[in-house]
Write an enzyme that holds these catalytic residues in place. Structure first.
Site, PDB file in Angstrom:
ATOM      1  N   SER A  51       0.805  -1.294  -0.010  1.00  0.00           N
ATOM      2  CA  SER A  51      -0.069  -0.136  -0.098  1.00  0.00           C
ATOM      3  C   SER A  51       0.827   1.301  -0.152  1.00  0.00           C
ATOM      4  O   SER A  51       1.367   1.611  -1.070  1.00  0.00           O
ATOM      5  CB  SER A  51      -0.862   0.033   1.200  1.00  0.00           C
ATOM      6  OG  SER A  51      -1.787   1.052   0.979  1.00  0.00           O
ATOM      7  N   ASP A  93       9.809   5.208 -10.053  1.00  0.00           N
ATOM      8  CA  ASP A  93       9.518   5.700 -11.418  1.00  0.00           C
ATOM      9  C   ASP A  93      10.150   6.752 -11.778  1.00  0.00           C
ATOM     10  O   ASP A  93      10.254   7.320 -13.156  1.00  0.00           O
ATOM     11  CB  ASP A  93       7.892   6.082 -11.322  1.00  0.00           C
ATOM     12  CG  ASP A  93       6.840   4.925 -11.593  1.00  0.00           C
ATOM     13  OD1 ASP A  93       7.641   3.617 -11.628  1.00  0.00           O
ATOM     14  OD2 ASP A  93       5.760   4.896 -11.432  1.00  0.00           O
ATOM     15  N   LYS A 132      -0.430  -4.355  -3.266  1.00  0.00           N
ATOM     16  CA  LYS A 132      -1.997  -3.654  -3.009  1.00  0.00           C
ATOM     17  C   LYS A 132      -2.013  -2.281  -3.560  1.00  0.00           C
ATOM     18  O   LYS A 132      -1.519  -1.101  -2.985  1.00  0.00           O
ATOM     19  CB  LYS A 132      -1.947  -3.547  -1.617  1.00  0.00           C
ATOM     20  CG  LYS A 132      -3.346  -3.105  -1.010  1.00  0.00           C
ATOM     21  CD  LYS A 132      -3.370  -3.045   0.577  1.00  0.00           C
ATOM     22  CE  LYS A 132      -4.836  -2.388   1.069  1.00  0.00           C
ATOM     23  NZ  LYS A 132      -5.129  -1.302   0.737  1.00  0.00           N
TER      24      LYS A 132
END
Length: 555
Positions: free
Chosen positions: A295, A306, A320
Site C-alpha cells: 500500500s 518511477d 496492493k
C-alpha cells in the site's frame, strides 16, 4: 434555407429522442437498482426479526447481524471492513497510531500475559516495567487467565488516570502505579548511521506524522554528516496515503505527481502532487522492500523508482493498489470500503489480485505475466504493472536453520535473554554487542532437559520421498536405501548447536539487546548481519553501479 431546416428537423428530433430515451433508460436502471437494494435490505431485516421471534433458542441479534455483514463484505475484498461502535477506538489507534494507556506491547507466551515490549519514553518503561514481566493483576482484577485483548483493554483508559499493576519478575512480585498518558506509536522506531557517511531510517508504519518523523530523522542524520541514505520499508503494511506523498516529497522536487486515485465516483478521483521544497533531491538513496511492503510503502517505493530517484533492493512487494475510505454508518458504526485504485507516476497500477475475477472463479486470481503491461520510468526504464513493485536488485531471503526456528518458537531464546538480563547490569552498544563463548556455552547448558525437537530439511525431504514411494508402490524397492540415508542424516541437536552457532548467537544477541535497549536495540543489533543492507551499501558506495541501474533499460 427552408429545405435545410426541414432536413435538420427530423435529425434534431431523433437526437432529442435518443437523449430522452437514454436518460429514461438510465433512470429506469437506477430505479431497478434502488428497488433491488431496498428489497434485499427488507428481506434481511425481516429474516432477523423472524429468527428472533421463532428460533428455538435466544439469539444474539448484534452478533448474528455482524456475522452476516462480515460474510457479505468478504465477497468483495479483504480491505472492505465493517467497524462496529465498540471497535471504533481500536480502528482509530490503527490509523492514527494514538491511544491512551501505559505504552507497552503485551502478549501470551503460554504461561500467561507478559510485557513483550515497553515503548521507550512512555509510562510502562519509565516506571520500570521490563520485557518478560508476567502480569498478575490490573487494579483489582486478576488477569492470570484473561485473554491478551482483555488485559490490553484494562490497561487502556483516559489520559492522566492511574492504573495499578502487579507483575511477577523472576521470583519476585512487584507492584507499580502508572499514570496513563496519550501514546503515540512511533513510525520510525530507529534511525542511525551504518557508517560514517551512510544513514539508515527504519519506517515501520504510515500513521499520522510519519512524514514528519522521517523528515526529522533525515535532517538529524544530515547534520551528522551523512551523504547517502537507506530507507527501510520492509514489512511496512502501509497506512495513510497523504503521509506517503509527503515522504516522497522529501526526495523529489515540488510539483511532481506522486499518485493518482481513480474510482467509480468523481469525488474519489484525485491526483496527489508534491507541494513542498524537498529536504534533499540529490542524496544517493536506496529503498529496501519485501513481500511485506504494501500500500503506502508501495506508493513511496514505486514513485521513487518511477522517477529513477532511488535503487530498490530486496524482494517484490505485496501488490496492493487499492484505496480505502472510511464512511460513517448509523449508531456510530463505520465501514472501511475500497473506493479506488491508485496509479503511480509511470501510470501503472500494482494491484496483484483481481478480486472481481476471484469472486467469479471462486479462487484467488492474480494478473498473469502475459497480461502485465509495460510502462516507462523517467529515464525510460521498463517497469511492469499488476504484481507489486519489483526491486532493481533482488536479494533472496535468508534461510534459517530448523534449529533456529525451533529455539525461537519454543521461547528458549526469549527465556535465556531474560535470564541473561537478570544477571548482567549492562551490555554496551547494541550495534557491537555479541555474546561470548562462555555465554553460548551457558545457553547450551540452559537447553538441557528442554524440549526443542525439530525436523531438518533433509528429513522432511526423506519423509516426502517415503510418502510418494508408498503411493506409487516403489517403496519396497528402495526401502533399504531410504533407511540407510536416514541413518546417515539422523540429526543430532547438540551437533546442530555447534554447526549453526553463528546464526543462533546472532539471534540471541539481538534478543538480549532488546532487554536493555528495547525495540531500538533489537533493530540496531541486526544491521551488520543484514544481507539487504549489505547489498544497499554496495550500490551506495559505487556511483557507476548505481547509475547503471537507474539509466539502463530494465527488461
Amino acid at each position: 434555407m427552408k429545405i435545410k431546416n426541414l432536413r435538420k428537423g427530423p435529425l434534431l428530433f431523433l437526437g432529442i429522442s435518443l437523449v430522452l430515451f437514454s436518460g429514461l433508460f438510465a433512470f429506469t436502471l437506477r430505479n431497478d437498482r434502488l428497488f433491488t437494494l431496498a428489497k434485499n435490505i427488507d428481506i434481511f431485516a425481516t429474516l432477523v426479526r423472524e429468527l428472533d421471534s421463532y428460533y428455538v433458542e435466544e439469539i444474539d441479534a448484534d452478533k448474528l447481524v455482524t456475522v452476516g455483514i462480515n460474510a457479505m463484505l468478504e465477497e468483495l475484498d479483504p480491505y472492505t471492513e465493517y467497524i462496529p461502535e465498540e471497535e471504533s477506538e481500536g480502528f482509530r489507534t490503527l490509523t492514527t497510531g494514538e491511544y491512551a494507556g501505559v505504552g507497552a506491547l503485551i502478549g501470551n507466551r503460554g504461561e500467561g500475559n507478559m510485557i513483550i515490549m515497553p515503548y521507550t519514553g512512555f509510562p510502562a518503561q519509565e516506571a520500570g516495567l521490563r520485557i518478560a514481566d508476567f502480569l498478575l493483576t490490573v487494579d483489582t482484577v486478576n488477569v492470570a487467565k484473561k485473554s491478551t485483548a482483555e488485559v490490553s483493554e484494562l490497561l487502556k483508559g483516559p489520559a492522566n488516570t492511574n492504573v495499578n499493576v502487579s507483575v511477577l519478575r523472576d521470583k519476585d512480585t512487584l507492584r507499580f502505579e502508572l499514570t496513563r498518558k496519550k501514546i503515540v506509536i512511533s513510525n520510525v522506531p530507529y534511525y542511525g548511521k551504518l557508517d560514517e557517511t551512510t544513514g539508515y531510517i527504519k519506517l515501520a508504519e504510515f500513521t499520522s506524522n510519519a512524514s514528519l518523523e522521517v523528515r526529522r530523522a533525515l535532517e538529524d542524520l544530515k547534520s551528522q554528516g551523512i551523504e547517502k541514505l537507506v530507507l527501510d520499508l520492509r514489512n511496512n503494511g502501509g497506512g495513510l496515503l497523504n503521509e506517503a506523498v509527503e515522504i516522497v516529497n522529501l526526495f523529489v522536487p515540488k510539483g511532481k505527481e506522486v499518485v493518482k486515485t481513480l474510482g467509480k465516483l468523481d469525488n474519489v478521483n484525485y491526483t496527489y502532487k508534491t507541494t513542498k521544497t524537498p529536504v534533499d533531491k540529490n542524496i544517493p538513496l536506496v529503498v529496501l522492500i519485501n513481500e511485506g511492503s504494501a500500500s503506502a510503502s508501495e506508493i513511496v517505493a514505486g514513485a521513487l523508482q518511477d522517477y529513477d530517484r532511488a535503487v530498490l533492493i530486496g524482494r517484490k512487494s505485496f501488490g496492493k493498489g487499492l484505496v480505502q475510505t472510511t464512511l460513517p454508518l448509523t449508531y456510530n458504526a463505520q465501514v472501511k470500503v475500497t473506493t479506488a485504485k491508485y496509479y503511480i507516476p509511470s501510470g501503472r497500477c500494482i494491484q496483484a489480485i483481481d478480486y472481481a475475477q476471484s469472486r467469479e472463479n471462486g479462487e484467488i486470481t492474480v494478473v498473469p505475466d502475459s497480461l502485465r503491461k509495460e510502462f516507462l520510468t523517467a529515464n525510460g526504464r521498463v517497469v511492469l504493472d499488476g504484481a507489486g513493485i519489483e526491486p532493481d536488485a533482488k536479494v533472496e531471503p535468508r534461510q534459517y536453520a530448523p534449529i533456529s526456528y525451533t529455539l525461537v518458537a519454543g521461547n528458549h531464546i526469549f527465556d535465556f535473554a531474560t535470564q541473561y538480563y537478570y544477571k548482567h547490569e549492562q551490555i554496551g552498544d547494541p550495534r557491537t554487542f555479541s555474546i561470548t563463548d562462555e555465554d553460548y556455552n551457558e545457553f547450551v547448558a540452559f537447553l538441557e532437559g528442554k524440549e526443542y525437537d525439530y525436523t531438518t530439511y533433509v528429513e522432511k525431504s526423506l519423509e516426502d520421498l517415503e510418502k510418494y514411494a508408498e503411493k506409487e508402490e516403489y517403496y519396497s524397492e528402495i526401502e533399504e536405501q531410504i533407511e540407510a540415508i536416514k541413518a546417515r542424516v539422523n540429526h543430532n541437536k547438540e551437533q546442530d548447536l555447534i554447526t549453526h552457532q553463528n546464526e543462533v548467537r546472532r539471534i540471541l544477541s539481538g534478543e538480549i539487546a532488546s532487554r536493555y535497549y528495547f525495540q531500538e536495540g533489537m533493530i540496531a543489533s541486526g544491521l551488520d548481519y543484514d544481507e539487504d543492507i549489505e547489498e544497499a551499501l554496495k550500490y551506495l558506495n559505487d556511483a557507476d553501479l548505481r547509475q547503471s541501474v537507474l539509466t539502463a533499460s530494465k527488461k
